[in-house]
Motif scaffolding. Sequence first.
Motif, short mmCIF file in Angstrom:
data_model
loop_
_atom_site.label_atom_id
_atom_site.label_comp_id
_atom_site.label_asym_id
_atom_site.label_seq_id
_atom_site.Cartn_x
_atom_site.Cartn_y
_atom_site.Cartn_z
N MET A 1 0.84 -1.18 0.00
CA MET A 1 0.00 0.00 0.00
C MET A 1 0.88 1.24 0.00
O MET A 1 2.06 1.19 0.35
CB MET A 1 -0.94 0.01 1.21
N ARG A 2 0.28 2.34 -0.41
CA ARG A 2 1.01 3.61 -0.49
C ARG A 2 0.37 4.61 0.48
O ARG A 2 -0.85 4.73 0.56
CB ARG A 2 0.98 4.15 -1.91
N ILE A 3 1.24 5.33 1.19
CA ILE A 3 0.80 6.29 2.21
C ILE A 3 1.42 7.65 1.92
O ILE A 3 2.61 7.72 1.56
CB ILE A 3 1.22 5.82 3.62
N LEU A 4 0.65 8.70 2.05
CA LEU A 4 1.19 10.06 2.07
C LEU A 4 1.18 10.53 3.52
O LEU A 4 0.12 10.61 4.14
CB LEU A 4 0.38 11.01 1.19
N HIS A 5 2.34 10.83 4.04
CA HIS A 5 2.50 11.22 5.45
C HIS A 5 2.91 12.69 5.51
O HIS A 5 3.93 13.09 4.95
CB HIS A 5 3.56 10.30 6.08
N THR A 6 2.11 13.48 6.20
CA THR A 6 2.40 14.91 6.39
C THR A 6 2.01 15.28 7.82
O THR A 6 1.29 14.54 8.50
CB THR A 6 1.67 15.77 5.36
N SER A 7 2.48 16.42 8.26
CA SER A 7 2.14 16.85 9.63
C SER A 7 2.49 18.32 9.80
O SER A 7 3.10 18.94 8.92
CB SER A 7 2.90 16.02 10.67
N ASP A 8 2.10 18.86 10.95
CA ASP A 8 2.53 20.20 11.37
C ASP A 8 2.26 21.27 10.33
O ASP A 8 3.14 22.03 9.93
CB ASP A 8 4.01 20.17 11.77
N TRP A 9 1.00 21.33 9.91
CA TRP A 9 0.60 22.37 8.96
C TRP A 9 0.64 23.75 9.60
O TRP A 9 0.96 24.73 8.96
CB TRP A 9 -0.81 22.09 8.45
N HIS A 10 0.21 23.86 10.85
CA HIS A 10 0.21 25.13 11.59
C HIS A 10 -0.55 26.23 10.84
O HIS A 10 -0.09 27.38 10.75
CB HIS A 10 1.63 25.58 11.92
N VAL A 11 -1.70 25.87 10.31
CA VAL A 11 -2.51 26.86 9.61
C VAL A 11 -2.96 27.94 10.59
O VAL A 11 -3.39 27.66 11.71
CB VAL A 11 -3.73 26.19 8.95
N GLY A 12 -2.85 29.19 10.16
CA GLY A 12 -3.14 30.33 11.03
C GLY A 12 -1.90 30.97 11.60
O GLY A 12 -1.98 31.97 12.32
N LYS A 13 -0.74 30.42 11.28
CA LYS A 13 0.51 30.94 11.79
C LYS A 13 0.74 32.38 11.33
O LYS A 13 0.60 32.70 10.15
CB LYS A 13 1.68 30.06 11.31
N VAL A 14 1.10 33.24 12.28
CA VAL A 14 1.48 34.62 11.98
C VAL A 14 2.97 34.75 12.25
O VAL A 14 3.45 34.39 13.34
CB VAL A 14 0.69 35.62 12.85
N LEU A 15 3.74 35.19 11.28
CA LEU A 15 5.19 35.29 11.40
C LEU A 15 5.59 36.75 11.58
O LEU A 15 5.52 37.55 10.64
CB LEU A 15 5.85 34.71 10.14
N LYS A 16 5.99 37.08 12.81
CA LYS A 16 6.43 38.45 13.11
C LYS A 16 5.40 39.48 12.65
O LYS A 16 5.73 40.51 12.07
CB LYS A 16 7.79 38.74 12.45
N GLY A 17 4.13 39.16 12.90
CA GLY A 17 3.05 40.06 12.54
C GLY A 17 2.53 39.90 11.12
O GLY A 17 1.54 40.53 10.74
N ARG A 18 3.16 39.04 10.31
CA ARG A 18 2.76 38.87 8.90
C ARG A 18 1.86 37.63 8.77
O ARG A 18 2.26 36.53 9.10
CB ARG A 18 4.00 38.72 8.01
N ASN A 19 0.66 37.83 8.28
CA ASN A 19 -0.27 36.73 8.06
C ASN A 19 0.21 35.87 6.89
O ASN A 19 0.63 36.39 5.86
CB ASN A 19 -1.67 37.30 7.76
N ARG A 20 0.14 34.55 7.07
CA ARG A 20 0.63 33.63 6.03
C ARG A 20 -0.51 32.82 5.41
O ARG A 20 -0.31 31.71 4.89
CB ARG A 20 1.68 32.69 6.63
N HIS A 21 -1.70 33.41 5.43
CA HIS A 21 -2.90 32.72 4.95
C HIS A 21 -2.74 32.25 3.51
O HIS A 21 -3.00 31.08 3.19
CB HIS A 21 -4.10 33.66 5.10
N GLU A 22 -2.31 33.13 2.63
CA GLU A 22 -2.19 32.76 1.22
C GLU A 22 -1.10 31.71 1.01
O GLU A 22 -1.24 30.83 0.14
CB GLU A 22 -1.89 34.01 0.38
N GLU A 23 -0.04 31.79 1.79
CA GLU A 23 1.01 30.77 1.70
C GLU A 23 0.46 29.39 2.04
O GLU A 23 0.74 28.40 1.37
CB GLU A 23 2.16 31.10 2.64
N HIS A 24 -0.32 29.33 3.12
CA HIS A 24 -0.87 28.04 3.53
C HIS A 24 -1.82 27.47 2.46
O HIS A 24 -1.84 26.26 2.23
CB HIS A 24 -1.60 28.18 4.87
N ILE A 25 -2.59 28.33 1.83
CA ILE A 25 -3.47 27.86 0.76
C ILE A 25 -2.64 27.24 -0.36
O ILE A 25 -2.96 26.15 -0.86
CB ILE A 25 -4.34 29.02 0.23
N ARG A 26 -1.56 27.91 -0.75
CA ARG A 26 -0.71 27.39 -1.83
C ARG A 26 -0.02 26.08 -1.43
O ARG A 26 0.06 25.13 -2.22
CB ARG A 26 0.33 28.42 -2.24
#
Length: 383
Positions: A1-26
């Motif tokens: 079988m084949r598995i895709l393993h991912t983790s630690d998306w951290h959606v909603g992360k703000v980096l030094k005041g900068r919203n990363r919403h569009e980055e997470h979508i991409r």
Amino acid sequence: MRILHTSDWHVGKVLKGRNRHEEHIRVLAQVVEIARAERPDLVIIAGDLYDTAAPTADATRVVTRALSALRKTGARVVAIGGNHDNGAALDALRPWADAAGIELRGSVLANPEDLLITGQTEEGERWQLVALPFLSQRYAIRAAEMYELTAAEASQTYADHLGRLIAKLSERFSDPGVINLLTAHLTIFGATTGGGEREAHTVMGYAVPATVFPQNTHYVALGHLHRSQQVIAPCPTRYSGSPLAIDFGEEENVSSVAIVEVGVDRAARVRDVPISSAIALRTVRGTLEQLATVNLPDAWLRVLVREKPRVGLREDVQELLPNALEVRIDPEMMPDRTGERMAQRAGRSPRELFGDYLDSKDNAEDGVRELFDELYDEVSTNK
């Protein structure tokens, strides 16, 4: 079988005041594209879907759409709660997840069978997965007691509790002809941190030995540490890492997801597929003259300035480098005042030191000092 393993998306992360919403979508769109191309039988998201226990509506929308899109590739999808997630809130989403065909496990509940997920691939390979969300030290004992541990066992360390829980949950791994899988959100002794993890949940009190995993496990999909890496263990064990650098401490990490091929009689083979959709994080240092030659328009920058502190220095740097999110004096330019600070602290009570800390942070919130006094008195009297 084949598995895709991912983790630690951290959606909603703000980096030094900068919203990363569009980055997470991409980034998550690229994860979905990889799933479409690789056609895994199972997708595992090993915790920290969100960066905060109280995600915004936008963050929730990004995560639920990503999970739905992964399910539409035809793969079974399993996601567990991490230390940044609100386990109870994820469990509250389970009616939606169940309807969408997504296995969501936010927290350890009273029924151990709830954490054992079974399935079968289109080719007829049977698999079973122990899905263990993050357990804080406070709840580890409580969870362990659910499985009828003795009082003596319940007084052991966090690592002992996790080991016993995993042993209980994986009892059925002795079934013949089944691929045994395990996913968890925790720290393994000897593994390398990524640089942006929450320190309180990665220190030694939260680390467990890799020997907690049964030898007859075909693959262990871990989350929590943000650097992709293989772990020395009795069975194939891996952190997939985060699909984007969470903070500047992770700028050297290679963001990726893991594609795993495994069978009952075939050792797990893992290959990393890079994720390139996020904006790069870079640290640059130098004088203003040197910084004027920096050409990194497509990266978020941490700038260490090799100049004497003065009014307006930050503004001068940001005029040269508009994408600088963090600007500070290079530590090599600062005098070493360690001895001076130790002398200032000598002989002072914890209350006085905490009061100085609040004053330095301009924290005048009502009740903070009183709460510290109450907690300090409680700890002092229970020694």
